[in-house]
Design a protein around this motif. Structure first.
Motif, short mmCIF file in Angstrom:
data_model
loop_
_atom_site.label_atom_id
_atom_site.label_comp_id
_atom_site.label_asym_id
_atom_site.label_seq_id
_atom_site.Cartn_x
_atom_site.Cartn_y
_atom_site.Cartn_z
N TRP A 332 -29.15 7.70 -22.87
CA TRP A 332 -29.65 6.38 -23.27
C TRP A 332 -30.45 6.54 -24.56
O TRP A 332 -31.61 6.91 -24.55
N SER A 333 -29.77 6.32 -25.66
CA SER A 333 -30.42 6.49 -26.95
C SER A 333 -29.63 5.71 -28.00
O SER A 333 -28.41 5.53 -27.88
N ALA A 334 -30.34 5.26 -29.02
CA ALA A 334 -29.68 4.60 -30.15
C ALA A 334 -29.23 5.61 -31.20
O ALA A 334 -28.61 5.23 -32.19
N LEU A 335 -29.52 6.88 -31.00
CA LEU A 335 -29.16 7.92 -31.96
C LEU A 335 -27.78 8.49 -31.61
O LEU A 335 -27.61 9.15 -30.58
N GLY A 336 -26.81 8.25 -32.50
CA GLY A 336 -25.46 8.72 -32.23
C GLY A 336 -25.37 10.22 -32.12
O GLY A 336 -24.58 10.75 -31.32
N SER A 337 -26.17 10.96 -32.90
CA SER A 337 -26.12 12.41 -32.84
C SER A 337 -26.59 12.93 -31.48
O SER A 337 -26.06 13.91 -30.96
N TYR A 338 -27.58 12.28 -30.90
CA TYR A 338 -28.07 12.69 -29.59
C TYR A 338 -27.03 12.41 -28.51
O TYR A 338 -26.73 13.26 -27.68
N VAL A 339 -26.47 11.20 -28.54
CA VAL A 339 -25.45 10.85 -27.55
C VAL A 339 -24.21 11.72 -27.72
O VAL A 339 -23.69 12.27 -26.75
N GLY A 340 -23.74 11.86 -28.97
CA GLY A 340 -22.50 12.58 -29.20
C GLY A 340 -22.64 14.09 -29.15
O GLY A 340 -22.05 14.76 -28.30
N TYR A 365 -17.52 13.56 -19.03
CA TYR A 365 -17.73 12.55 -20.07
C TYR A 365 -19.22 12.31 -20.32
O TYR A 365 -20.02 12.32 -19.37
N VAL A 366 -19.53 12.08 -21.58
CA VAL A 366 -20.86 11.57 -21.93
C VAL A 366 -20.79 10.05 -21.84
O VAL A 366 -19.86 9.43 -22.38
N ILE A 367 -21.76 9.44 -21.14
CA ILE A 367 -21.82 7.98 -21.03
C ILE A 367 -23.05 7.50 -21.80
O ILE A 367 -24.18 7.85 -21.47
N GLY A 368 -22.81 6.72 -22.85
CA GLY A 368 -23.89 6.22 -23.69
C GLY A 368 -23.93 4.72 -23.74
O GLY A 368 -23.09 4.02 -23.14
N PRO A 369 -24.88 4.15 -24.49
CA PRO A 369 -24.99 2.69 -24.62
C PRO A 369 -23.78 2.11 -25.35
O PRO A 369 -23.19 2.75 -26.22
N GLU A 370 -23.42 0.88 -25.02
CA GLU A 370 -22.31 0.21 -25.69
C GLU A 370 -22.56 0.08 -27.18
O GLU A 370 -21.61 0.11 -27.98
N GLU A 371 -23.83 -0.08 -27.58
CA GLU A 371 -24.13 -0.24 -28.99
C GLU A 371 -23.84 1.02 -29.80
O GLU A 371 -23.68 0.96 -31.02
N VAL A 372 -23.77 2.16 -29.14
CA VAL A 372 -23.54 3.44 -29.81
C VAL A 372 -22.11 3.93 -29.59
O VAL A 372 -21.45 4.40 -30.52
N VAL A 373 -21.62 3.83 -28.36
CA VAL A 373 -20.26 4.27 -28.03
C VAL A 373 -19.37 3.04 -28.00
O VAL A 373 -19.33 2.30 -27.02
N ARG A 374 -18.66 2.81 -29.09
CA ARG A 374 -17.86 1.59 -29.22
C ARG A 374 -16.52 1.69 -28.53
O ARG A 374 -15.89 0.67 -28.21
N SER A 375 -16.01 2.91 -28.31
CA SER A 375 -14.72 3.08 -27.65
C SER A 375 -14.69 4.41 -26.91
O SER A 375 -15.49 5.31 -27.19
N GLN A 376 -13.78 4.50 -25.97
CA GLN A 376 -13.64 5.73 -25.19
C GLN A 376 -12.77 6.72 -25.95
O GLN A 376 -11.76 6.36 -26.56
N SER A 377 -13.18 8.00 -25.94
CA SER A 377 -12.37 9.03 -26.59
C SER A 377 -12.50 10.32 -25.79
O SER A 377 -13.53 10.55 -25.14
N ALA A 389 -10.69 18.18 -19.34
CA ALA A 389 -10.85 17.17 -20.38
C ALA A 389 -12.33 16.88 -20.58
O ALA A 389 -13.11 16.86 -19.62
N VAL A 390 -12.72 16.63 -21.83
CA VAL A 390 -14.09 16.27 -22.15
C VAL A 390 -14.04 15.10 -23.12
O VAL A 390 -13.16 15.04 -23.99
N GLY A 391 -14.97 14.17 -22.97
CA GLY A 391 -14.94 12.99 -23.83
C GLY A 391 -16.21 12.19 -23.75
O GLY A 391 -17.22 12.63 -23.17
N VAL A 392 -16.16 11.00 -24.36
CA VAL A 392 -17.31 10.10 -24.36
C VAL A 392 -16.84 8.69 -24.00
O VAL A 392 -15.67 8.35 -24.20
N GLY A 393 -17.76 7.90 -23.49
CA GLY A 393 -17.48 6.50 -23.17
C GLY A 393 -18.78 5.76 -22.98
O GLY A 393 -19.86 6.36 -22.94
N SER A 394 -18.69 4.46 -22.87
CA SER A 394 -19.86 3.66 -22.56
C SER A 394 -19.86 3.34 -21.07
O SER A 394 -18.90 3.67 -20.35
N ILE A 395 -20.89 2.67 -20.63
CA ILE A 395 -20.97 2.37 -19.20
C ILE A 395 -19.85 1.41 -18.79
O ILE A 395 -19.46 1.37 -17.62
N GLU A 396 -19.30 0.67 -19.75
CA GLU A 396 -18.18 -0.22 -19.45
C GLU A 396 -16.91 0.56 -19.12
O GLU A 396 -15.96 0.00 -18.55
#
Length: 410
Positions: A332-340, A365-377, A389-396
């Protein structure tokens, strides 16, 4: 948010997702369950471990800030309270060999004739309204505890509000030592609200205290979310709620095995029956390797470190032991580097742990805020023997990840 607003300004741009929390609250009935669950969230980046009591103190700080203007309307001298202590008049029928005050002459003549040798009366007495006094005592006790707990973290706030609070506490101690402190209900508060000051003001204060103890959404979204030190913990719980909601949407049955409390869990807190399979769901899964009796590459690789080792584990682990595992690392952070970047480091570690005996097919998977993680990858690694597999996504994206994992198991 008052004094809290400036502590982490970057988080004000984030909107805390509520749907998952509301899913969790369906099965809870007290503020203590929420405080315990928040204390269970591990902070890998920090050595400080928050207890349920510490989290409750932070919530109390926000509540006192919200009530400040109303608290200052309470009497600041005990004389005002004493002048307004509520009383009610009661009467009882009595029979005596001499006239009473007042005497019911009509009933006396009808029952005993005239001249009468016995007299019927309805003597009146004034007694204190116990309901109002019990609410006053309950409010004073709660405010006393809150002031004591919050003074160390918000001395300026306490300095502004403590005079009327201490006046109430001292008056209750001296004048009402035998009155029981009973939590009021809505009817009690409605009666107080129509009784004039200071009781109408007391009703407002007591109503806020009561809501904080009984309304979990108010507690989470109005008292805990404004505190930057705690909001991220709610994000973890919201992600857990999304997993549970997804399982229920698939027709799964959820059994709660253990409460969410601070300290390493001895096993999965939830058991999920989805079709013919029984899945384990962990909240803070640092004990998973020991529970399933599988090797931990992390522990083996770090044996040369002299400091005390602590097991690692995903924030949320959904697994069909030996076959499938989904790990979620919540950021839970607005910093993309921290989330990613930071999130990727942890998610990759959990993937390695899982593929060494926990599950042949593992996704992390890393799950971050929608404002930072705009799409799943994600990326799928070319590891033999299964999926990695490893990736990122938002709570959605959590519900879709759960449905995809369950689909692979069928």
């Amino acid at each position: 948010m008052g004094e809290l607003a400036a502590e982490r300004p970057e988080l004000t741009a984030l909107t805390l997702p509520r749907r998952g929390l509301e899913e969790l609250f369906r099965g809870w009935n007290s503020d203590g369950q929420l405080f315990d669950a928040l204390s269970a969230v591990a902070a890998v980046e920090m050595d400080v471990q928050w207890s349920a009591d510490a989290i409750e103190r932070r919530a109390a700080r926000v509540l006192l800030e919200k009530m400040e203007s109303v608290l200052l309307l309470l009497p600041d001298d005990p004389g005002t309270w004493r002048e307004n202590l509520p009383v009610t008049t009661t009467s009882a029928r009595e029979v005596s060999d001499r006239p009473l005050r007042p005497t019911d002459w009509a009933t006396t003549a009808r029952r005993y004739g005239w001249p009468s040798k016995a007299f019927v009366g309805h003597p009146r007495s004034r007694v204190k309204d116990e309901s109002a006094l019990q609410t006053l005592t309950w409010t004073a006790r709660n405010l006393e505890r809150m002031v004591r707990d919050v003074r160390g973290v918000a001395p300026l706030l306490i300095g502004r509000i403590e005079r009327p609070i201490l006046t109430m506490i001292d008056m209750v101690r001296s004048d009402l030592p035998d009155v029981e402190a009973l939590r009021p209900d809505r009817l009690d508060l409605r009666s107080l609200a129509s009784s004039g000051r200071p009781w109408s003001t007391l009703a407002l204060v007591a109503a806020s205290l009561l809501r904080a103890q009984t309304d979990l959404e108010f507690l989470a979204f109005e008292l805990i979310e404004p505190n930057p030190e705690l909001a991220w913990r709610l994000f973890h719980l919201s992600a857990l709620g999304e997993v549970l909601a997804a399982v229920r949407s698939l027709g799964g049955r959820v059994r709660w095995n253990a409460p969410l409390t601070a300290g390493e869990s001895s096993g999965p807190q939830f058991q999920l029956r989805i079709g013919q399979n029984i899945w384990d769901l962990w909240f803070e899964a640092s004990a998973a390797a020991r529970y399933y009796q599988v090797a931990s590459p992390y522990k083996a690789a770090t044996t040369g470190v002299s400091s005390i080792q602590r097991a690692i584990g995903a924030d949320i682990l959904l697994c069909l032991p030996g076959r499938h595992a989904l790990m979620l690392e919540c950021k839970w952070s607005a910093l993309g580097s921290y989330v990613g970047r930071d999130g990727y480091h942890q998610a990759s570690s959990y993937l390695i742990e899982a593929r060494c005996g926990l599950a042949d097919n593992a996704r992390s998977y890393v799950i971050g805020p929608e404002e930072v993680v705009r799409s799943q990858s994600e990326t799928e690694l070319d590891w033999p023997g299964g999926v990695a597999a490893v990736g990122v996504g938002s709570i959605e994206h959590v519900a879709g990840l759960v449905r995809s994992l369950v689909g692979e198991s069928r």
